[in-house]
Enzyme design. Structure first.
Site, PDB file in Angstrom:
ATOM      1  N   HIS A  60       0.810  -1.236   0.000  1.00 38.07           N
ATOM      2  CA  HIS A  60       0.000   0.000   0.000  1.00 38.07           C
ATOM      3  C   HIS A  60       0.837   1.278   0.000  1.00 38.07           C
ATOM      4  CE1 HIS A  60       0.066   0.992   4.441  1.00 38.07           C
ATOM      5  NE2 HIS A  60       0.203  -0.309   4.594  1.00 38.07           N
ATOM      6  N   HIS A  79       3.682   3.186  12.997  1.00 40.11           N
ATOM      7  CA  HIS A  79       2.766   4.334  13.117  1.00 40.11           C
ATOM      8  C   HIS A  79       3.359   5.462  13.969  1.00 40.11           C
ATOM      9  CE1 HIS A  79      -1.194   2.451  11.462  1.00 40.11           C
ATOM     10  NE2 HIS A  79      -0.134   2.169  10.741  1.00 40.11           N
ATOM     11  N   GLU A 100      -5.299   1.476   2.435  1.00 42.82           N
ATOM     12  CA  GLU A 100      -5.144   0.295   3.301  1.00 42.82           C
ATOM     13  C   GLU A 100      -5.369   0.674   4.754  1.00 42.82           C
ATOM     14  OE1 GLU A 100      -2.999  -2.600   5.915  1.00 42.82           O
ATOM     15  OE2 GLU A 100      -2.746  -0.467   5.724  1.00 42.82           O
ATOM     16  N   GLU A 101      -4.845   1.828   5.125  1.00 48.09           N
ATOM     17  CA  GLU A 101      -4.874   2.230   6.537  1.00 48.09           C
ATOM     18  C   GLU A 101      -6.291   2.484   7.061  1.00 48.09           C
ATOM     19  OE1 GLU A 101      -2.463   1.958   8.522  1.00 48.09           O
ATOM     20  OE2 GLU A 101      -0.612   2.121   7.396  1.00 48.09           O
TER      21      GLU A 101
HETATM   22 CO    CO Z   1      -0.201   0.857   8.997  1.00 41.24          CO
HETATM   23 ZN    ZN Z   2       0.834  -1.151   6.397  1.00 42.21          ZN
END
Ligand code: CO
Ligand code: ZN
Length: 346
Positions: A64, A314, A203-204
């Site tokens: 992603h 993150h 994706e997140e």
């Molecule tokens: Co992520």
């Molecule tokens: Zn990821």
């Protein structure tokens, strides 16, 4: 690693991946026979296999391009911005960060916080929330209103750097996966299967780009390339480390989005053993990858995830080990050559 630097530093908050998309699209054109984008913003590269057309199978690789960030929700009378998070933003790690507001032009900003000198004891203990935060772009309100609109994306700002053997930046999740995919496409020469390389979006926020691209590509096999947690840091016992930096690419067995096809996992393991590629097995108690979307498309697809162990996921200092990146590339290239050999029907 120049390409990894460019990828991680590029902006692409989920749903607003334009900048990183054009970078990836151009890079992919060098290594694919065809490259296209779709309405969800996915970049889909096609690299033809050498197998007989009538029996040729297809392998979808997926990494992603989106990253976590914010969207502007309000501009106040003093020119401060309020934001809504996109994806799993950790409020604690957001305070005092530098950001880029992608308005009519890119504006630098900082997420403001109250100095410790005037924090009450209660405020010291309180969990900070994104709804209480604000962004300071250092400009008068009229100028801010001219350049920034509600809905503009805000990304964390960080420059790529190296510490020892580790490579660090924001958005290593999942630009390192994108990097591994691009490097693998470059190296792949003897594959029988058709390879589709999908640089997926959103994706997140729930694997959204992978849902639609997997349906469109309709692959025979799917492999997601993503980061996973490496908790090999002080005070984490061995049984909770998930993966460790420098111990090789991780072959995922399970996370909360998918259970990898066990025959495919075995095949990947066999190839890693035969080629002496360092690898580790991974079970992630919480989190998912695009494999969860690919697996459940149409009538089901055998899928697995190859993960790049990452510390501090993150955050703006996500770290990967350069050797793990190399073993990930090696395993994908080696797998692509063997992907036509097995049937993963259970
Ligand atoms: Co992520
Ligand atoms: Zn990821």
């Amino acid at each position: 690693m120049e390409l990894l630097k460019r990828l991680t530093e590029a902006f692409g908050v989920a749903g607003f991946e334009n900048e990183v998309r054009s970078l990836v699209k151009n890079a992919m054109k060098e290594f694919c026979d065809e490259v296209r984008t779709d309405v969800m913003g996915n970049v889909i590269g096609y690299k033809k296999g050498k197998g007989r057309t009538s029996r040729r199978r297809s392998l979808m690789l997926c990494a992603h391009i989106d990253e976590i960030g914010f969207l502007v929700t309000h501009i106040d009378d003093n020119g401060f911005l309020r934001v809504d998070p996109v994806g799993g933003v950790n409020p604690k790690l957001s305070l005092s960060q530098r950001v880029i507001v992608c308005g009519r032009k890119h504006l630098f900003g900082v997420i403001g916080s109250k100095p410790i000198h005037i924090l009450t004891e209660e405020e010291m203990k309180k969990q900070v929330e994104i709804k209480d935060m604000f962004i300071d772009v250092g400009l008068p309100k009229d100028k801010v209103k001219e350049l920034v609109s509600v809905g503009d994306p805000v990304a964390f700002y960080q420059s790529f750097f190296r510490i020892g053997n580790h490579l660090c930046c924001k958005a290593m999740d999942d630009r390192v996966g994108v990097y591994v995919m691009l490097e693998s496409l470059k190296e792949m020469k003897k594959h029988e299967v058709d390879v589709y390389a999908v640089a997926s979006t959103q994706e997140e926020v729930g694997l959204r780009g992978a849902v639609t691209s997997a349906f469109g590509v309709d692959p025979s096999i799917g492999i997601a390339l993503d980061t996973t947690l490496a908790c090999d840091v002080p005070d984490t016992p061995a049984h909770q480390r998930i993966t460790e930096l420098g111990k090789g690419v991780a072959i995922k067995i399970k996370d909360t989005s998918s259970i990898s096809n066990p025959l495919l996992v075995r095949h990947l393991k066999e190839i890693a053993e035969a080629k002496k590629i360092p690898y580790q097995m991974e079970i992630l108690p919480r989190g998912g990858t695009d494999a969860g979307a690919i697996q459940r498309t149409r009538a089901g697809v055998p899928t697995a995830t190859l993960s790049i162990p990452t510390r501090y996921v993150h955050s703006v200092v996500e770290c990967v080990h350069e050797e793990d990146v190399k073993s990930a590339v090696k395993l994908i290239v080696a797998y692509a050559e063997k992907a036509h050999e097995k049937d993963y029907t259970l």
